[in-house]
Write a protein that holds these residues in place. Sequence first.
Motif, short mmCIF file in Angstrom:
data_model
loop_
_atom_site.label_atom_id
_atom_site.label_comp_id
_atom_site.label_asym_id
_atom_site.label_seq_id
_atom_site.Cartn_x
_atom_site.Cartn_y
_atom_site.Cartn_z
N LEU A 66 0.82 -1.22 0.00
CA LEU A 66 0.00 0.00 0.00
C LEU A 66 0.85 1.27 0.00
CD1 LEU A 66 -2.80 -0.98 2.52
CD2 LEU A 66 -3.10 -0.45 0.09
N THR A 67 2.07 1.15 0.47
CA THR A 67 2.91 2.34 0.60
C THR A 67 4.09 2.38 -0.36
OG1 THR A 67 4.26 1.33 2.35
CG2 THR A 67 2.31 2.59 3.04
N VAL A 68 4.38 1.28 -1.01
CA VAL A 68 5.52 1.25 -1.94
C VAL A 68 5.02 1.61 -3.34
CG1 VAL A 68 7.24 -0.24 -3.03
CG2 VAL A 68 6.80 -0.42 -0.60
N SER A 69 5.76 2.49 -4.01
CA SER A 69 5.35 2.94 -5.34
C SER A 69 5.82 1.96 -6.42
CB SER A 69 5.93 4.32 -5.64
OG SER A 69 7.31 4.25 -5.87
N CYS A 70 5.11 2.00 -7.50
CA CYS A 70 5.43 1.15 -8.65
C CYS A 70 6.82 1.44 -9.19
CB CYS A 70 4.40 1.35 -9.75
SG CYS A 70 2.78 0.71 -9.32
N HIS A 71 7.20 2.72 -9.15
CA HIS A 71 8.50 3.10 -9.70
C HIS A 71 9.66 2.46 -8.94
CE1 HIS A 71 11.69 6.04 -10.99
NE2 HIS A 71 11.19 5.62 -12.13
N LEU A 72 9.47 2.19 -7.66
CA LEU A 72 10.53 1.57 -6.86
C LEU A 72 10.70 0.08 -7.13
CD1 LEU A 72 10.02 3.33 -3.42
CD2 LEU A 72 11.84 3.72 -5.09
N VAL A 73 9.68 -0.55 -7.70
CA VAL A 73 9.70 -2.00 -7.87
C VAL A 73 9.80 -2.41 -9.35
CG1 VAL A 73 8.37 -4.11 -7.43
CG2 VAL A 73 8.40 -2.30 -5.74
N CYS A 74 9.43 -1.52 -10.24
CA CYS A 74 9.40 -1.88 -11.67
C CYS A 74 10.80 -2.11 -12.22
CB CYS A 74 8.70 -0.79 -12.47
SG CYS A 74 9.66 0.73 -12.72
N THR A 75 10.85 -2.69 -13.39
CA THR A 75 12.09 -2.81 -14.15
C THR A 75 12.27 -1.51 -14.91
OG1 THR A 75 11.82 -5.20 -14.36
CG2 THR A 75 13.31 -4.12 -15.92
N PRO A 76 13.28 -0.71 -14.55
CA PRO A 76 13.43 0.59 -15.20
C PRO A 76 14.08 0.46 -16.58
CG PRO A 76 15.15 0.28 -13.57
CD PRO A 76 14.25 -0.93 -13.49
N ASN A 77 13.87 1.47 -17.40
CA ASN A 77 14.49 1.54 -18.73
C ASN A 77 14.37 0.22 -19.49
OD1 ASN A 77 15.48 4.20 -18.12
ND2 ASN A 77 17.01 3.19 -16.84
N PRO A 78 13.15 -0.23 -19.72
CA PRO A 78 12.99 -1.54 -20.37
C PRO A 78 13.46 -1.53 -21.83
CG PRO A 78 10.89 -0.40 -20.28
CD PRO A 78 11.87 0.43 -19.49
N VAL A 79 13.81 -2.70 -22.28
CA VAL A 79 14.13 -2.89 -23.70
C VAL A 79 12.83 -2.70 -24.46
CG1 VAL A 79 14.93 -4.56 -25.40
CG2 VAL A 79 15.93 -4.55 -23.10
N THR A 80 12.87 -1.96 -25.56
CA THR A 80 11.67 -1.70 -26.34
C THR A 80 11.92 -2.07 -27.80
OG1 THR A 80 12.31 0.59 -26.85
CG2 THR A 80 11.01 0.23 -24.85
N ILE A 81 10.84 -2.05 -28.55
CA ILE A 81 10.91 -2.33 -29.98
C ILE A 81 9.90 -1.44 -30.70
CG2 ILE A 81 9.22 -4.23 -29.97
CD1 ILE A 81 11.28 -5.65 -31.96
N GLY A 82 10.15 -1.14 -31.95
CA GLY A 82 9.23 -0.34 -32.74
C GLY A 82 8.22 -1.21 -33.46
N PRO A 83 7.07 -0.66 -33.79
CA PRO A 83 6.03 -1.45 -34.46
C PRO A 83 6.42 -1.90 -35.86
CG PRO A 83 5.41 0.86 -34.38
CD PRO A 83 6.66 0.72 -33.56
N ASP A 84 7.38 -1.23 -36.49
CA ASP A 84 7.77 -1.58 -37.84
C ASP A 84 8.97 -2.52 -37.90
OD1 ASP A 84 5.70 0.03 -38.85
OD2 ASP A 84 6.97 1.82 -38.67
N GLU A 85 9.41 -2.99 -36.74
CA GLU A 85 10.50 -3.98 -36.70
C GLU A 85 9.94 -5.36 -37.04
OE1 GLU A 85 13.76 -3.34 -36.18
OE2 GLU A 85 13.25 -1.21 -36.03
N GLU A 86 10.80 -6.22 -37.54
CA GLU A 86 10.37 -7.57 -37.88
C GLU A 86 10.20 -8.42 -36.62
OE1 GLU A 86 12.73 -9.41 -40.89
OE2 GLU A 86 12.31 -7.81 -42.33
N ILE A 87 9.30 -9.38 -36.70
CA ILE A 87 9.02 -10.27 -35.59
C ILE A 87 10.29 -10.98 -35.13
CG2 ILE A 87 7.83 -12.41 -34.97
CD1 ILE A 87 5.46 -11.40 -36.69
N ALA A 88 11.14 -11.34 -36.06
CA ALA A 88 12.39 -12.02 -35.70
C ALA A 88 13.24 -11.17 -34.76
CB ALA A 88 13.18 -12.37 -36.96
N GLU A 89 13.20 -9.85 -34.93
CA GLU A 89 13.95 -8.95 -34.05
C GLU A 89 13.35 -8.97 -32.64
OE1 GLU A 89 16.72 -6.14 -32.63
OE2 GLU A 89 16.75 -7.53 -34.31
N ALA A 90 12.03 -9.02 -32.54
CA ALA A 90 11.37 -9.11 -31.23
C ALA A 90 11.79 -10.40 -30.53
CB ALA A 90 9.86 -9.04 -31.38
N VAL A 91 11.78 -11.49 -31.24
CA VAL A 91 12.19 -12.78 -30.67
C VAL A 91 13.63 -12.71 -30.19
CG1 VAL A 91 12.60 -15.22 -31.18
CG2 VAL A 91 10.53 -14.12 -32.02
#
Length: 124
Positions: A66-91
């Motif tokens: 109830l008192t701990v924020s999401c920002h303290l527990v989340c995985t920061p700076n996640p790896v991302t991908i663009g919508p126009d990248e190929e599925i193989a790159e996501a894998v």
Amino acid sequence: MPQYVRDVMTPTVTSVRPDASLVEAAQLMRAKDIGGVFVELDGELLGVLTDRDVTLRAVADGVDPLTVSCHLVCTPNPVTIGPDEEIAEAVALMRQHEVRRLPVVRAGCPVGVVSMGDLERVPG
């Protein structure tokens, strides 16, 4: 046959504020039947919070959800991908970084998510 991330991604983004409590995030995940949410502020992706993060980084350590924020527990700076990248790159990114979900971003803004489940449904 789909070949781009945009063809298989879930085109909705479920986000919480960085200062939202873990209880708020968990209730949102339950209500939407999802395993993770983005931690976002003013359209900027700060991190990804999964049900596993809540369990292993908070509950297992005995913190008050109830008192701990999401920002303290989340995985920061996640790896991302663009919508126009190929599925193989996501894998390849998922394997390399050992993640089950990738935020899909366009011009720095989250536009969806691609998960292992999404990729398992791709024929081929």
